[in-house]
Design a protein around this motif. Sequence first.
Motif, PDB file in Angstrom:
ATOM      1  N   ALA A   2       0.797  -1.162   0.006  1.00 54.04           N
ATOM      2  CA  ALA A   2       0.030  -0.104  -0.075  1.00 54.04           C
ATOM      3  C   ALA A   2       0.844   1.099  -0.037  1.00 54.04           C
ATOM      4  O   ALA A   2       2.115   0.960   0.216  1.00 54.04           O
ATOM      5  N   TYR A   3       0.185   2.330  -0.292  1.00 49.67           N
ATOM      6  CA  TYR A   3       0.879   3.626  -0.236  1.00 49.67           C
ATOM      7  C   TYR A   3       0.355   4.501   0.709  1.00 49.67           C
ATOM      8  O   TYR A   3      -0.783   4.515   0.905  1.00 49.67           O
ATOM      9  N   TRP A   4       1.256   5.388   1.402  1.00 53.32           N
ATOM     10  CA  TRP A   4       0.783   6.361   2.403  1.00 53.32           C
ATOM     11  C   TRP A   4       1.499   7.640   2.273  1.00 53.32           C
ATOM     12  O   TRP A   4       2.760   7.685   1.503  1.00 53.32           O
ATOM     13  N   LEU A   5       1.122   8.530   2.942  1.00 45.61           N
ATOM     14  CA  LEU A   5       1.744   9.919   3.212  1.00 45.61           C
ATOM     15  C   LEU A   5       1.795  10.113   4.628  1.00 45.61           C
ATOM     16  O   LEU A   5       0.829  10.192   5.317  1.00 45.61           O
ATOM     17  N   PHE A   6       3.019  10.235   5.204  1.00 46.84           N
ATOM     18  CA  PHE A   6       3.390  10.734   6.608  1.00 46.84           C
ATOM     19  C   PHE A   6       3.748  12.029   6.720  1.00 46.84           C
ATOM     20  O   PHE A   6       4.743  12.515   5.862  1.00 46.84           O
ATOM     21  N   LEU A  44       4.505  -3.968   6.604  1.00 45.22           N
ATOM     22  CA  LEU A  44       5.952  -4.075   6.356  1.00 45.22           C
ATOM     23  C   LEU A  44       5.846  -3.973   4.755  1.00 45.22           C
ATOM     24  O   LEU A  44       5.024  -4.551   3.851  1.00 45.22           O
ATOM     25  N   GLY A  45       6.744  -3.190   4.215  1.00 47.77           N
ATOM     26  CA  GLY A  45       6.802  -2.995   2.673  1.00 47.77           C
ATOM     27  C   GLY A  45       6.133  -1.859   2.058  1.00 47.77           C
ATOM     28  O   GLY A  45       6.637  -1.576   0.969  1.00 47.77           O
ATOM     29  N   ASP A  46       5.447  -1.298   2.845  1.00 49.47           N
ATOM     30  CA  ASP A  46       4.397  -0.527   2.266  1.00 49.47           C
ATOM     31  C   ASP A  46       5.327   0.856   2.173  1.00 49.47           C
ATOM     32  O   ASP A  46       6.325   0.976   2.614  1.00 49.47           O
ATOM     33  N   LYS A  47       4.991   1.555   1.062  1.00 53.42           N
ATOM     34  CA  LYS A  47       5.771   2.853   0.571  1.00 53.42           C
ATOM     35  C   LYS A  47       4.975   4.126   1.240  1.00 53.42           C
ATOM     36  O   LYS A  47       3.804   4.169   1.172  1.00 53.42           O
ATOM     37  N   VAL A  48       5.823   5.087   1.500  1.00 54.41           N
ATOM     38  CA  VAL A  48       5.519   6.226   2.315  1.00 54.41           C
ATOM     39  C   VAL A  48       6.130   7.580   1.508  1.00 54.41           C
ATOM     40  O   VAL A  48       7.081   7.583   1.469  1.00 54.41           O
ATOM     41  N   PHE A  49       5.220   8.512   1.280  1.00 52.53           N
ATOM     42  CA  PHE A  49       5.809   9.779   0.952  1.00 52.53           C
ATOM     43  C   PHE A  49       5.999  10.454   2.283  1.00 52.53           C
ATOM     44  O   PHE A  49       5.007  10.416   3.168  1.00 52.53           O
ATOM     45  N   ILE A  50       7.141  11.197   2.493  1.00 52.16           N
ATOM     46  CA  ILE A  50       7.570  11.883   3.389  1.00 52.16           C
ATOM     47  C   ILE A  50       7.189  13.302   3.177  1.00 52.16           C
ATOM     48  O   ILE A  50       7.395  13.974   2.148  1.00 52.16           O
ATOM     49  N   TYR A  51       6.144  13.938   3.828  1.00 51.68           N
ATOM     50  CA  TYR A  51       5.742  15.351   3.610  1.00 51.68           C
ATOM     51  C   TYR A  51       6.058  16.321   4.638  1.00 51.68           C
ATOM     52  O   TYR A  51       5.628  16.036   5.683  1.00 51.68           O
ATOM     53  N   HIS A  52       6.575  17.439   4.008  1.00 53.31           N
ATOM     54  CA  HIS A  52       6.916  18.375   5.053  1.00 53.31           C
ATOM     55  C   HIS A  52       5.870  19.211   5.340  1.00 53.31           C
ATOM     56  O   HIS A  52       5.165  19.857   4.248  1.00 53.31           O
ATOM     57  N   SER A  53       5.429  19.400   6.453  1.00 52.51           N
ATOM     58  CA  SER A  53       4.349  20.405   6.775  1.00 52.51           C
ATOM     59  C   SER A  53       4.658  21.502   7.645  1.00 52.51           C
ATOM     60  O   SER A  53       5.804  21.489   8.251  1.00 52.51           O
TER      61      SER A  53
END
Length: 155
Positions: A2-6, A44-53
């Motif tokens: 899955a894909y995420w944004l943190f 485990l293995g999911d991809k994450v965008f690191i988002y600067h806020s």
Amino acid sequence: MAYWLFKTEPDTFSIDTLKAQGTSCWEGVRNYQARNLMRDEVKLGDKVFIYHSSCKHVGVAGIATVTREAYPDHHQFNPESPYFDPKSDPENPRWIMVDVAYQQHLPLVSLKAIKANPALAEMVLVNRSRLSIQPVTEAEWHNILAMAGVVSESC
């Protein structure tokens, strides 16, 4: 996968910090909806965008991979921590965290550019932007990579 944004505030923790550390726990999430996503859906293995806020240049700054699924955030039990929660019980912890590993920097994809892209009109970031952990669809993932000028297969 899955894909995420943190979301993170780069003055506290940035994509540069993650790169320097290699792998880091993603602690301090104190929103129940974000916690539930991390606890129940981030794998485990999911991809994450690191988002600067909360900074001058808001947007997607890089990519990480989840290397450890949800486990208790130990900061909730430390009275010296800004993430201390006196109501949390060690037998039934209220807050969790995951570990993420640095994958790569991206040319910043600004929130303004994301909002201007019609293909991203339904993205959680555009509609419920305050949530610190949010799902990203595969199509949204590839759209943002394209906006960054990155070939999807390399990520």
